[in-house]
Write a protein that holds these residues in place. Structure first.
Motif, mmCIF file in Angstrom:
data_model
loop_
_atom_site.group_PDB
_atom_site.id
_atom_site.type_symbol
_atom_site.label_atom_id
_atom_site.label_comp_id
_atom_site.label_asym_id
_atom_site.label_seq_id
_atom_site.Cartn_x
_atom_site.Cartn_y
_atom_site.Cartn_z
ATOM 1 N N LEU A 91 42.823 32.823 30.745
ATOM 2 C CA LEU A 91 42.394 34.116 30.224
ATOM 3 C C LEU A 91 41.115 34.583 30.907
ATOM 4 C CD1 LEU A 91 42.590 36.461 28.240
ATOM 5 C CD2 LEU A 91 41.416 35.054 26.546
ATOM 6 N N SER A 92 40.175 33.663 31.134
ATOM 7 C CA SER A 92 38.917 34.054 31.766
ATOM 8 C C SER A 92 39.149 34.599 33.176
ATOM 9 C CB SER A 92 37.955 32.859 31.817
ATOM 10 O OG SER A 92 38.528 31.786 32.548
ATOM 11 N N HIS A 93 40.164 34.073 33.880
ATOM 12 C CA HIS A 93 40.476 34.571 35.216
ATOM 13 C C HIS A 93 41.044 35.989 35.141
ATOM 14 C CE1 HIS A 93 40.848 30.251 37.043
ATOM 15 N NE2 HIS A 93 39.622 30.551 36.643
ATOM 16 N N LEU A 94 41.856 36.260 34.102
ATOM 17 C CA LEU A 94 42.367 37.615 33.905
ATOM 18 C C LEU A 94 41.220 38.577 33.619
ATOM 19 C CD1 LEU A 94 44.432 39.848 33.376
ATOM 20 C CD2 LEU A 94 44.687 38.960 31.046
ATOM 21 N N GLN A 95 40.302 38.175 32.725
ATOM 22 C CA GLN A 95 39.174 39.035 32.376
ATOM 23 C C GLN A 95 38.317 39.333 33.599
ATOM 24 O OE1 GLN A 95 37.655 36.473 29.297
ATOM 25 N NE2 GLN A 95 38.420 37.792 27.660
ATOM 26 N N TYR A 96 38.094 38.317 34.423
ATOM 27 C CA TYR A 96 37.321 38.522 35.646
ATOM 28 C C TYR A 96 38.067 39.459 36.598
ATOM 29 C CZ TYR A 96 35.010 37.503 40.074
ATOM 30 O OH TYR A 96 34.374 37.611 41.280
ATOM 31 N N HIS A 97 39.389 39.256 36.730
ATOM 32 C CA HIS A 97 40.196 40.102 37.603
ATOM 33 C C HIS A 97 40.155 41.560 37.158
ATOM 34 C CE1 HIS A 97 43.693 41.795 39.674
ATOM 35 N NE2 HIS A 97 44.106 42.198 38.493
ATOM 36 N N THR A 146 37.684 43.826 38.568
ATOM 37 C CA THR A 146 37.861 44.362 39.917
ATOM 38 C C THR A 146 38.422 45.777 39.841
ATOM 39 O OG1 THR A 146 40.121 43.474 40.192
ATOM 40 C CG2 THR A 146 38.286 42.046 40.830
ATOM 41 N N HIS A 147 39.119 46.087 38.731
ATOM 42 C CA HIS A 147 39.610 47.444 38.520
ATOM 43 C C HIS A 147 38.508 48.348 37.970
ATOM 44 C CE1 HIS A 147 43.735 46.292 39.366
ATOM 45 N NE2 HIS A 147 43.720 45.378 38.417
ATOM 46 N N THR A 148 37.727 47.836 37.033
ATOM 47 C CA THR A 148 36.718 48.653 36.348
ATOM 48 C C THR A 148 35.362 48.657 37.040
ATOM 49 O OG1 THR A 148 35.944 46.826 34.938
ATOM 50 C CG2 THR A 148 37.836 48.103 34.143
ATOM 51 N N GLY A 149 35.080 47.613 37.846
ATOM 52 C CA GLY A 149 33.771 47.499 38.469
ATOM 53 C C GLY A 149 32.689 47.044 37.510
ATOM 54 N N GLU A 150 33.080 46.630 36.317
ATOM 55 C CA GLU A 150 32.117 46.230 35.287
ATOM 56 C C GLU A 150 31.377 44.950 35.683
ATOM 57 O OE1 GLU A 150 32.104 44.919 30.552
ATOM 58 O OE2 GLU A 150 33.978 44.966 31.702
ATOM 59 N N LYS A 151 30.072 44.960 35.473
ATOM 60 C CA LYS A 151 29.227 43.781 35.685
ATOM 61 C C LYS A 151 28.295 43.646 34.476
ATOM 62 C CE LYS A 151 29.315 43.808 40.761
ATOM 63 N NZ LYS A 151 28.491 43.832 41.996
ATOM 64 N N PRO A 152 28.805 43.027 33.404
ATOM 65 C CA PRO A 152 28.064 43.033 32.143
ATOM 66 C C PRO A 152 26.928 42.023 32.047
ATOM 67 C CG PRO A 152 30.154 41.885 31.861
ATOM 68 C CD PRO A 152 30.135 42.405 33.273
ATOM 69 N N TYR A 153 26.826 41.103 32.996
ATOM 70 C CA TYR A 153 25.817 40.045 32.889
ATOM 71 C C TYR A 153 24.666 40.314 33.856
ATOM 72 C CZ TYR A 153 29.809 37.915 30.601
ATOM 73 O OH TYR A 153 30.877 37.675 29.767
ATOM 74 N N GLU A 154 23.488 40.635 33.293
ATOM 75 C CA GLU A 154 22.340 41.049 34.096
ATOM 76 C C GLU A 154 21.193 40.044 34.009
ATOM 77 O OE1 GLU A 154 19.161 44.656 33.847
ATOM 78 O OE2 GLU A 154 21.282 45.248 33.934
ATOM 79 N N CYS A 155 20.606 39.747 35.147
ATOM 80 C CA CYS A 155 19.456 38.843 35.209
ATOM 81 C C CYS A 155 18.228 39.539 34.639
ATOM 82 C CB CYS A 155 19.201 38.426 36.656
ATOM 83 S SG CYS A 155 17.717 37.387 36.854
ATOM 84 N N ASN A 156 17.569 38.892 33.683
ATOM 85 C CA ASN A 156 16.404 39.514 33.052
ATOM 86 C C ASN A 156 15.124 39.356 33.886
ATOM 87 O OD1 ASN A 156 15.908 36.822 32.674
ATOM 88 N ND2 ASN A 156 16.068 36.863 30.452
ATOM 89 N N GLN A 157 15.270 38.733 35.051
ATOM 90 C CA GLN A 157 14.101 38.585 35.922
ATOM 91 C C GLN A 157 14.113 39.560 37.096
ATOM 92 O OE1 GLN A 157 12.461 34.620 36.689
ATOM 93 N NE2 GLN A 157 14.147 33.745 35.529
ATOM 94 N N CYS A 158 15.296 39.810 37.653
ATOM 95 C CA CYS A 158 15.352 40.702 38.813
ATOM 96 C C CYS A 158 16.309 41.878 38.637
ATOM 97 C CB CYS A 158 15.728 39.922 40.073
ATOM 98 S SG CYS A 158 17.431 39.293 40.051
#
Length: 224
Positions: free
Chosen positions: A123-129, A132-144
């Protein structure tokens, strides 16, 4: 009392039992398991925001709201792999990893993208895939401020700031910032394992990226 985990509610079929199910039963099973997984994940997203982390690693500062997560994490320090595949003998630190591995033997890919139809064993591979359609990057580094599509990629990135290398090889002691780098090291330096096989020529590789690069040689052959 420990929180309920996916393994507690997961209904596991043998390959023979799965073959006896008709297509509608298989779809129902997948839908129910997907809903269960998402519900447990939602309960976890709540614990994370509340800051509840009652389970801590004895070897480092890692902490988790779920006992099963910290037990799995501890095995990255000890090298323990108690779950073994009864078909090829390969061992894993987590039961879910063994389940996913078994799909290599069965070819089962129950998670399908509703945009392009590509199917995945995890399932995690599907969510990551899907990102690639949405361009979503929900995890952001709080330092940079750099953002990532996968949480594990963010964790690995953060170690470029801290210099932490929590994944140690239990054969030579060399340490790595990510689990994937440790696994690659073990394959190259110690086990010689090459788990990624080309489905066109059967050539095998120690790293998935090397398999992907190799597959392009076949694509080039077809285009000529």
């Amino acid at each position: 009392m420990d929180a309920v985990t996916f393994d507690d509610v997961h209904v596991n079929f043998t390959e023979e039992e799965w073959d006896l199910l008709d297509p509608s039963q298989k779809r129902l099973y997948k839908d129910v398991m997907l809903e269960t997984y998402m519900n447990l994940t939602a309960i976890e997203h709540v614990r994370s925001h509340s800051g509840e982390k009652s389970n801590e690693c004895d070897h480092c500062d890692e902490a988790s709201a779920r006992h099963s997560h910290i037990q799995y994490h501890k095995r990255t320090h000890t090298g323990e792999k108690p779950y073994e595949c009864n078909q090829c003998g390969k061992a894993f630190a987590g039961h879910s990893s063994l389940r996913y591995h078994k799909r290599i033997h069965t070819g089962d890919k129950p998670y399908e993208c509703n945009q392009c139809g590509k199917a995945f064993a995890q399932l995690s591979h599907l969510q990551y895939h899907e990102r690639t359609h949405t361009g979503e990057k929900p995890y952001e580094c709080n330092q940079c401020g750099k953002a990532f599509a996968q949480h594990t990629h963010l964790q690995n990135h953060k170690r470029t700031h801290t210099g932490e290398k929590p994944y140690g090889c239990n054969q030579c002691g060399k340490a790595f910032a990510s689990c994937s780098h440790l696994q690659y090291h073990e394959r190259i330096m110690h086990t010689g394992e090459k788990p990624y096989e080309c489905n066109q020529c059967s050539k095998v590789f120690a790293q998935h990226s090397h398999l992907q690069r190799h597959k392009r040689t076949h694509a080039g052959e077809k285009s000529n």
